[in-house]
Design a protein around this motif. Sequence first.
Motif, mmCIF file in Angstrom:
data_model
loop_
_atom_site.group_PDB
_atom_site.id
_atom_site.type_symbol
_atom_site.label_atom_id
_atom_site.label_comp_id
_atom_site.label_asym_id
_atom_site.label_seq_id
_atom_site.Cartn_x
_atom_site.Cartn_y
_atom_site.Cartn_z
ATOM 1 N N ILE A 124 -43.243 -98.279 -36.384
ATOM 2 C CA ILE A 124 -43.122 -96.838 -36.597
ATOM 3 C C ILE A 124 -42.730 -96.110 -35.323
ATOM 4 O O ILE A 124 -42.067 -95.072 -35.356
ATOM 5 C CB ILE A 124 -44.436 -96.263 -37.180
ATOM 6 N N GLY A 125 -43.086 -96.678 -34.168
ATOM 7 C CA GLY A 125 -42.739 -96.038 -32.912
ATOM 8 C C GLY A 125 -41.259 -95.999 -32.611
ATOM 9 O O GLY A 125 -40.814 -95.251 -31.723
ATOM 10 N N LEU A 126 -40.454 -96.793 -33.328
ATOM 11 C CA LEU A 126 -39.001 -96.826 -33.098
ATOM 12 C C LEU A 126 -38.227 -95.940 -34.068
ATOM 13 O O LEU A 126 -37.049 -95.643 -33.828
ATOM 14 C CB LEU A 126 -38.475 -98.261 -33.229
ATOM 15 N N VAL A 127 -38.856 -95.514 -35.132
ATOM 16 C CA VAL A 127 -38.136 -94.898 -36.246
ATOM 17 C C VAL A 127 -37.352 -93.657 -35.829
ATOM 18 O O VAL A 127 -36.223 -93.444 -36.294
ATOM 19 C CB VAL A 127 -39.125 -94.559 -37.379
ATOM 20 N N ARG A 128 -37.905 -92.825 -34.939
ATOM 21 C CA ARG A 128 -37.227 -91.577 -34.560
ATOM 22 C C ARG A 128 -36.464 -91.683 -33.254
ATOM 23 O O ARG A 128 -35.930 -90.690 -32.767
ATOM 24 C CB ARG A 128 -38.249 -90.440 -34.456
ATOM 25 N N LYS A 129 -36.364 -92.876 -32.708
ATOM 26 C CA LYS A 129 -35.609 -93.067 -31.472
ATOM 27 C C LYS A 129 -34.114 -92.989 -31.753
ATOM 28 O O LYS A 129 -33.655 -93.164 -32.888
ATOM 29 C CB LYS A 129 -35.925 -94.433 -30.855
ATOM 30 N N ASP A 155 -45.957 -93.147 -43.866
ATOM 31 C CA ASP A 155 -45.496 -92.725 -42.544
ATOM 32 C C ASP A 155 -44.386 -93.615 -41.988
ATOM 33 O O ASP A 155 -43.451 -93.137 -41.351
ATOM 34 C CB ASP A 155 -46.669 -92.726 -41.563
ATOM 35 N N ALA A 156 -44.485 -94.928 -42.215
ATOM 36 C CA ALA A 156 -43.567 -95.853 -41.556
ATOM 37 C C ALA A 156 -42.192 -95.909 -42.202
ATOM 38 O O ALA A 156 -41.238 -96.363 -41.570
ATOM 39 C CB ALA A 156 -44.175 -97.264 -41.523
ATOM 40 N N ASN A 157 -42.064 -95.468 -43.457
ATOM 41 C CA ASN A 157 -40.774 -95.655 -44.137
ATOM 42 C C ASN A 157 -40.187 -94.398 -44.762
ATOM 43 O O ASN A 157 -39.069 -94.416 -45.268
ATOM 44 C CB ASN A 157 -40.899 -96.748 -45.213
ATOM 45 N N MET A 158 -40.923 -93.271 -44.743
ATOM 46 C CA MET A 158 -40.469 -92.123 -45.524
ATOM 47 C C MET A 158 -39.157 -91.531 -45.004
ATOM 48 O O MET A 158 -38.318 -91.081 -45.803
ATOM 49 C CB MET A 158 -41.553 -91.045 -45.561
ATOM 50 N N LEU A 159 -38.936 -91.566 -43.693
ATOM 51 C CA LEU A 159 -37.731 -90.935 -43.166
ATOM 52 C C LEU A 159 -36.477 -91.688 -43.577
ATOM 53 O O LEU A 159 -35.496 -91.104 -44.028
ATOM 54 C CB LEU A 159 -37.815 -90.801 -41.642
ATOM 55 N N TYR A 160 -36.479 -93.031 -43.434
ATOM 56 C CA TYR A 160 -35.250 -93.743 -43.800
ATOM 57 C C TYR A 160 -35.063 -93.794 -45.310
ATOM 58 O O TYR A 160 -33.930 -93.857 -45.798
ATOM 59 C CB TYR A 160 -35.167 -95.122 -43.151
ATOM 60 N N LEU A 161 -36.156 -93.725 -46.084
ATOM 61 C CA LEU A 161 -35.998 -93.682 -47.539
ATOM 62 C C LEU A 161 -35.366 -92.367 -47.984
ATOM 63 O O LEU A 161 -34.484 -92.355 -48.848
ATOM 64 C CB LEU A 161 -37.345 -93.886 -48.226
ATOM 65 N N CYS A 162 -35.801 -91.262 -47.394
ATOM 66 C CA CYS A 162 -35.202 -89.966 -47.732
ATOM 67 C C CYS A 162 -33.723 -89.940 -47.348
ATOM 68 O O CYS A 162 -32.870 -89.478 -48.118
ATOM 69 C CB CYS A 162 -35.953 -88.837 -47.024
ATOM 70 N N ASP A 163 -33.410 -90.446 -46.166
ATOM 71 C CA ASP A 163 -32.025 -90.468 -45.722
ATOM 72 C C ASP A 163 -31.183 -91.382 -46.617
ATOM 73 O O ASP A 163 -30.035 -91.066 -46.941
ATOM 74 C CB ASP A 163 -31.949 -90.935 -44.268
ATOM 75 N N TYR A 164 -31.763 -92.494 -47.006
ATOM 76 C CA TYR A 164 -31.073 -93.437 -47.901
ATOM 77 C C TYR A 164 -30.722 -92.756 -49.215
ATOM 78 O O TYR A 164 -29.602 -92.906 -49.737
ATOM 79 C CB TYR A 164 -31.995 -94.639 -48.123
#
Length: 536
Positions: free
Chosen positions: A155-160, A25-34
């Motif tokens: 994780i609370g900052l990831v989508r800000k 949950d905490a890293n999947m978004l930036y890993l996909c974008d990377y």
Amino acid sequence: MKVYQQLATALLEHGVDTMFGLMGDANMLYLCDYMERGGRFVPVTHEGGAVGMSDGWSRARGRVGVASVTHGPALSNTVTSLIEAVRSRSRVLLLTGDTPAEPTHFQRLDLAAVATMAGAGYEKVHKPADLVRSLNQALRRVVAEDRPVLLDLPIGLVRKDAGEQQPAARPLSRAIGLPTEEQLNGALGLIASARRPVVLAGRGAVAADARDELIALADQLAAPLATTLLAKDWFHGHPSNLGIFGNLSHSVATAAISEADCIIAFGASLNSHTSFHGELLGDKKVVQVDSDPSAFGWFTPIDEAVSGDAKAVAAAMGDTLRAVGHAPTRSRLEKIQQRLREHRLTDDFQDRTGADTVDVRTAAIRLNEVLPRKRVLVSDIGRFAVGVWPAVRVAAPRDFVCMGGFGSIGLGLSGAIGAAVARPGDLTVLVVGDGGFMMNMAEFTTAVRERLPLLVVVLNDGAYGAEHFKLVHIGVDPDYSLNAWPELVPMAEAMGARGMTVRRPADLDTLRNIARDLDGPFLVDVRLDPHVNIVA
């Protein structure tokens, strides 16, 4: 731009083209974008493998390795590998993140406390606008402190929304100058009065690129050259090369070190392995040159401390000695060189190869002969190592990665995978005991998936070898240390790799051709006799 997008962008701007990790949950978004932006992400089987691979990658590549895991138990799973990286002074950035801001969250964990316990640095992103600033600082600290740093992106900052950010700023290496005149003169006075000096190079001297200066200084002093384990083979081919200094020295080196009256150590900590718990240095004058003042006299007493860059100090010493006309007799060095020309590793042991088992020392010598000269050697630790490290050479110290800083078996496979990713044009060879391999065998599937040219040599005595002989010494039945493993080659084949079992030294000769064209990992199960104690 969101925070996760900004992080992916900033990592690529920092030159991070490869990351190792496991999504959550905490890293999947930036890993996909990377990955969408062109970065290479190597997914692992276990989070400890992510840190181990980034550690091996960093050591083999000479750059900061980056690992990414999610929060809570993902971070706790990395602890042993993280401590290994800390103890080995590896440059690793570990990206993770705090759990949602809920005090009852079942995966909550004090990230700063984990980093402190492991000995790593800690940085936290406190608000979206500080993301790149915090990343810059974390990477600066990795380089400046020569240790891993954990970067906490909650994780609370990831989508800000990321908002305005500082530009990515590449870290700079430390600038090291010359020592004071007083330090240099004190050391030179002791060195010039020595009759039987030895010049010793450690990993710090390798980092300073001081090889030519140390060779010139040793020649000026009519002194033989030696290295620590982590500077292994740096002087290979030079007529004055003694090889490894310490409890792994061969017989000619042991004799030369024993009769020495002065050791001039450059970038070497003089730890218990190098100094044999201080016994090798007890009756000698010791000059220690290091860029880190905290290194002086930590493991063993020294006579002169010189704070500075190994390359600059060695050059300054050589210039001064030449200027004063220092010209020692060369007869001792010439005798050592003659003994070195005549010495063979086989002179120092009796081959105890059996009917269906191989002496590990004989196996190591054969491996050195049949494998390509250009290779990266990665080692787990265990009883087998004392037979392998002196015999299997590398072209340069960076080609040798020892995953043994914390004394934990089982970290070699992840380190080897990281090294193989870092050096795709070279053959990576892992030497590992059967216990260490089985401990993290699942990570072998990562090497299969990535189709890495990785030769995994399992030195298999069917036991925890060190414990086997400790039990013998104590008087307890050593069979309690034996293990009944499954056959390793069929297991490797089930994972999609190839392999072979070795019971005679000649069996290793087939690796000459196999190693040339590896398009994936290959496992070599070398059978050893658990009752043969090469340490005795």
